[in-house]
Design an enzyme around this catalytic site. Structure first.
Site, short mmCIF file in Angstrom:
data_model
loop_
_atom_site.label_atom_id
_atom_site.label_comp_id
_atom_site.label_asym_id
_atom_site.label_seq_id
_atom_site.Cartn_x
_atom_site.Cartn_y
_atom_site.Cartn_z
N ALA A 7 30.98 31.95 36.78
CA ALA A 7 31.79 31.16 35.85
C ALA A 7 32.62 32.07 34.95
O ALA A 7 33.76 31.73 34.61
CB ALA A 7 30.89 30.26 35.02
N GLY A 10 35.40 33.15 37.06
CA GLY A 10 36.13 31.94 37.40
C GLY A 10 37.01 31.45 36.27
O GLY A 10 38.13 30.96 36.50
N ASP A 11 36.54 31.60 35.05
CA ASP A 11 37.33 31.22 33.87
C ASP A 11 38.62 32.03 33.82
O ASP A 11 39.71 31.48 33.62
CB ASP A 11 36.50 31.46 32.61
CG ASP A 11 37.26 31.18 31.33
OD1 ASP A 11 37.82 30.07 31.20
OD2 ASP A 11 37.31 32.07 30.46
N ALA A 12 38.51 33.33 34.05
CA ALA A 12 39.70 34.20 34.02
C ALA A 12 40.65 33.89 35.17
O ALA A 12 41.87 33.80 34.97
CB ALA A 12 39.26 35.66 34.06
#
Length: 118
Positions: A7, A10-12
């Site tokens: 995550a 994944g956020d970036a």
């Protein structure tokens, strides 16, 4: 790999994909770009996007989403609903998983759905 780590990346990756999409649009005023980006990157928006993706996910992707949703991050942000935050973490986990497994074409397919370009 730990769902929280997926995550995190994944956020970036999601942020970059959203920004790439926005700069491909005709309006490039910084305030407009920021306002548009927040429509995609908030916990609530990510929860809604994950709901939109659900019918399109493979069984393996749905399993990654479940793992991400059930992961314990240790803290909740003050400005997000806990249920929205869990779903946002699940979406980011899926994005991180696809990114690390070099499933860029699949990531693009899902992002096309996000941007209603499919």
């Amino acid at each position: 790999m730990n769902p929280i780590v997926l995550a995190y990346i994944g956020d970036a990756v999601f942020e970059v994909l959203v920004r790439q999409y926005l700069i491909s649009q005709p309006t490039h005023k910084p305030h407009h770009l920021h306002r548009q980006a927040t429509q995609f990157v908030s916990a609530k928006a990510q929860r809604m996007l994950l709901e939109k993706w659900q019918p399109h996910l493979t069984e393996q992707e749905a399993d990654i989403v479940r793992r991400g949703r059930n992961a314990k991050s240790g803290s909740m942000p003050k400005n997000a609903d806990p249920a929205d935050y869990q779903q946002a973490t699940a979406l980011e986990c899926l994005i991180g998983h696809l990114y690390y497994n070099k499933r860029i074409d699949r990531l693009r397919e899902l992002m096309a759905i996000a941007f209603d370009e499919s």
